[in-house]
Write a protein that holds these residues in place. Structure first.
Motif, PDB file in Angstrom:
ATOM      1  N   LEU A 109      -2.166   0.565  -4.791  1.00  0.00           N
ATOM      2  CA  LEU A 109      -2.171  -0.784  -4.229  1.00  0.00           C
ATOM      3  C   LEU A 109      -1.496  -1.741  -5.203  1.00  0.00           C
ATOM      4  O   LEU A 109      -1.532  -1.537  -6.421  1.00  0.00           O
ATOM      5  CB  LEU A 109      -3.606  -1.254  -3.969  1.00  0.00           C
TER       6      LEU A 109
ATOM      7  N   ASP B 175      -5.385  -5.793   8.603  1.00  0.00           N
ATOM      8  CA  ASP B 175      -4.946  -6.863   7.694  1.00  0.00           C
ATOM      9  C   ASP B 175      -4.962  -8.242   8.344  1.00  0.00           C
ATOM     10  O   ASP B 175      -4.616  -9.235   7.703  1.00  0.00           O
ATOM     11  CB  ASP B 175      -3.575  -6.556   7.097  1.00  0.00           C
TER      12      ASP B 175
ATOM     13  N   LEU C  37     -11.455  -0.473  -1.052  1.00  0.00           N
ATOM     14  CA  LEU C  37     -10.356   0.473  -0.862  1.00  0.00           C
ATOM     15  C   LEU C  37      -9.840   0.975  -2.208  1.00  0.00           C
ATOM     16  O   LEU C  37      -9.570   2.180  -2.374  1.00  0.00           O
ATOM     17  CB  LEU C  37      -9.227  -0.197  -0.075  1.00  0.00           C
TER      18      LEU C  37
ATOM     19  N   VAL D 254       0.842  -1.196   0.000  1.00  0.00           N
ATOM     20  CA  VAL D 254       0.000   0.000   0.000  1.00  0.00           C
ATOM     21  C   VAL D 254       0.877   1.245   0.000  1.00  0.00           C
ATOM     22  O   VAL D 254       1.783   1.375   0.833  1.00  0.00           O
ATOM     23  CB  VAL D 254      -0.923   0.037   1.239  1.00  0.00           C
TER      24      VAL D 254
ATOM     25  N   THR E 185       0.968   4.388   1.268  1.00  0.00           N
ATOM     26  CA  THR E 185       0.228   5.141   2.285  1.00  0.00           C
ATOM     27  C   THR E 185       0.342   6.647   2.070  1.00  0.00           C
ATOM     28  O   THR E 185      -0.551   7.403   2.475  1.00  0.00           O
ATOM     29  CB  THR E 185       0.722   4.778   3.687  1.00  0.00           C
TER      30      THR E 185
ATOM     31  N   TRP F 157      -9.008  -8.485   7.035  1.00  0.00           N
ATOM     32  CA  TRP F 157      -9.638  -7.892   5.857  1.00  0.00           C
ATOM     33  C   TRP F 157      -9.865  -8.927   4.767  1.00  0.00           C
ATOM     34  O   TRP F 157      -9.215  -9.968   4.715  1.00  0.00           O
ATOM     35  CB  TRP F 157      -8.871  -6.675   5.380  1.00  0.00           C
TER      36      TRP F 157
ATOM     37  N   LEU G 257      -6.490   2.271   7.192  1.00  0.00           N
ATOM     38  CA  LEU G 257      -6.549   1.083   6.345  1.00  0.00           C
ATOM     39  C   LEU G 257      -7.254  -0.042   7.093  1.00  0.00           C
ATOM     40  O   LEU G 257      -7.254  -0.082   8.330  1.00  0.00           O
ATOM     41  CB  LEU G 257      -5.135   0.639   5.967  1.00  0.00           C
TER      42      LEU G 257
ATOM     43  N   MET H  23      -2.340   7.363  -0.448  1.00  0.00           N
ATOM     44  CA  MET H  23      -3.640   7.245   0.215  1.00  0.00           C
ATOM     45  C   MET H  23      -3.926   8.477   1.075  1.00  0.00           C
ATOM     46  O   MET H  23      -5.019   9.062   1.019  1.00  0.00           O
ATOM     47  CB  MET H  23      -3.665   5.980   1.085  1.00  0.00           C
TER      48      MET H  23
ATOM     49  N   TYR I 246     -10.090   4.932  -3.431  1.00  0.00           N
ATOM     50  CA  TYR I 246      -8.916   5.708  -3.834  1.00  0.00           C
ATOM     51  C   TYR I 246      -9.099   6.271  -5.240  1.00  0.00           C
ATOM     52  O   TYR I 246      -8.800   7.448  -5.495  1.00  0.00           O
ATOM     53  CB  TYR I 246      -7.654   4.846  -3.785  1.00  0.00           C
TER      54      TYR I 246
END
Length: 460
Positions: free
Chosen positions: A300, A202, A213, A186, A188, A205, A199, A191, A217
């Protein structure tokens, strides 16, 4: 480092090490030395075409190579320019003899091995891709390292059960040099620039969370940007998806371990995520789906841990974070796995003990930590890993920490691809191309791919 490139073509199987002599002996093939590219392969002309054709037919041409001169061994591996420099330097530190290096881009590496195996001219030491190890061992193309004098290869730093697990058909053809897992990367910084600060967790998810996600974005960033490129043809991640469904690419007895529904659901996820606006359409990416090709327009990436250092370097000031791969609902808990890079020796070697000494050097020498580091993934030697960790920079530490987190999860065994199994990669790549560029229905594309793979397995 670009290693097992998800977008490269699959690697041909070698010819058997023995078999009926051809009616006409082909002209001697050119010696393959130095960096190899597709251009080099095309330049080999009729001799290479003849040899590859014989390999495909299962006929072994007469030997054209007579091994390396005494005190000299040939060492072959794959990688980009950076990795070629790293391992050339590493090989130069071996003081047991002369090492003649034969680096290659990954896209041409399998073709090179196939040509050399057909001519009984494999290097004395070579890296073996995960999808081909059992094929080469079964066809007698590899030297049984277990027959070397005791102590030639020192396994004392390794768990004996791990060393035993590396055997193929009960013989030690290829100790594991390095390994890697898959996860998600990712950006970040990108983002945060569009207001996405938090986020998903993990540890819990899902693939739907990833799709959401990516779409969030893309909407926030605006036209001409997407959350992620279409990586449906990345076979390592398709493999992870299959294992999350409780299936396998291949069963322990060498049969196809998934069906149309299981693999079809992988492509269906990409289609749904594309329709939701989070995935860069393949008509725009045009086959360029590596992070170094799409990172400026996406945030991503489904990553192999052995790619992360290059990706972080490409992204410059942008902070990249590693998170675990999303998990399918109801996923089998032991879905995680590793891909191996093995160190093998061609059965045709005339210097088996020297080759064994170089393999021992590759597995155990401390210069692995200083010169190589994580350039080919996580070393299999825990002492080398500890030395790397002691001096790791922030990027390397992210890789090591993610590896530790993945290693905490249960992992069921990953059956080795059988003879003909390398065509699994072709299945994923062709099906993805047919679906997203050719307009072929998902089920039809996957059915065709499975039939083609089965034909390759039947041919053996």
């Amino acid at each position: 480092m670009n290693t097992h490139s998800p977008t490269s073509t699959s690697t041909p199987d070698p010819a058997p090490a023995s078999g009926p002599a051809p009616a006409h002996v082909p002209a001697p093939q050119p010696t393959l030395q130095g960096p190899l590219t597709r251009r080099h392969l095309l330049g080999l002309g009729a001799a290479t075409a003849t040899t590859l054709g014989l390999a495909a037919c299962g006929v072994s041409p007469q030997q054209t190579g007579q091994g390396s001169p005494e005190g000299t061994i040939r060492f072959a591996w794959w990688g980009n320019d950076s990795r070629q420099k790293i391992f050339t330097e590493f090989a130069g530190g071996f003081d047991g003899g002369t090492v003649k290096v034969e680096p290659s881009e990954y896209s041409g590496y399998g073709d090179r091995l196939s040509v050399q195996a057909a001519g009984k001219n494999l290097p004395d030491v070579l890296w073996m891709p995960a999808n081909l190890a059992l094929t080469y061992a079964t066809r007698g193309a590899l030297y049984d390292l277990g027959t070397l004098p005791e102590g030639t290869i020192d396994y004392s730093a390794f768990d004996p059960q791990v060393v035993e697990s590396w055997k193929l058909g009960g013989k030690q053809y290829g100790p594991v040099y390095s390994q890697y897992s898959t996860c998600t990367q990712v950006d970040t910084t990108a983002m945060a620039a569009v207001g996405i600060q938090d986020l998903p967790d993990d540890e819990s998810w899902t693939w739907d969370d990833l799709s959401t996600l990516a779409a969030d974005y893309a909407r926030a960033k605006g036209e001409g940007n997407w959350g992620i490129a279409n990586q449906s043809t990345f076979y390592q991640h398709a493999h992870l998806w299959i294992r999350q469904q409780g299936a396998e690419v291949f069963t322990p007895d060498g049969k196809i371990g998934f069906d149309v529904d299981v693999l079809g659901s992988w492509f269906a996820w990409w289609q749904k995520a594309t329709d939701a606006g989070g995935v860069m359409p393949t008509q725009i990416s045009a086959g360029k789906t590596q992070w170094t090709q799409t990172g400026g327009k996406t945030a991503l990436y489904l990553v192999q841990l052995n790619q992360f250092q290059d990706n972080a370097s490409f992204s410059g000031e942008n902070e990249l974070q590693l998170v675990k791969s999303p998990v399918a609902a109801g996923a089998a808990p032991d879905y995680q796995f590793k891909y191996y890079t093995r160190l093998c020796s061609g059965a045709n070697t005339t210097s088996p003990e020297l080759a064994g000494q170089f393999i021992n050097f590759s597995l155990n020498d401390p210069s692995n930590a200083d010169v190589v580091g994580l350039a080919s993934g996580i070393p299999s030697n825990p002492e080398i890993v500890a030395a790397i960790k002691a001096a790791a920079d922030p990027t390397a530490m992210k890789i090591l920490e993610m590896t530790d987190r993945i290693d905490e999860q249960p992992m069921r065994a990953r059956p080795e691809p059988p003879v003909g199994g390398a065509n699994w990669q072709t299945l994923v790549e062709k099906a993805g191309d047919d679906i997203f560029n050719g307009g072929v229905a998902i089920d039809a594309a996957v059915q065709e791919g499975i039939a083609t793979l089965q034909a390759a397995l039947d041919k053996g």
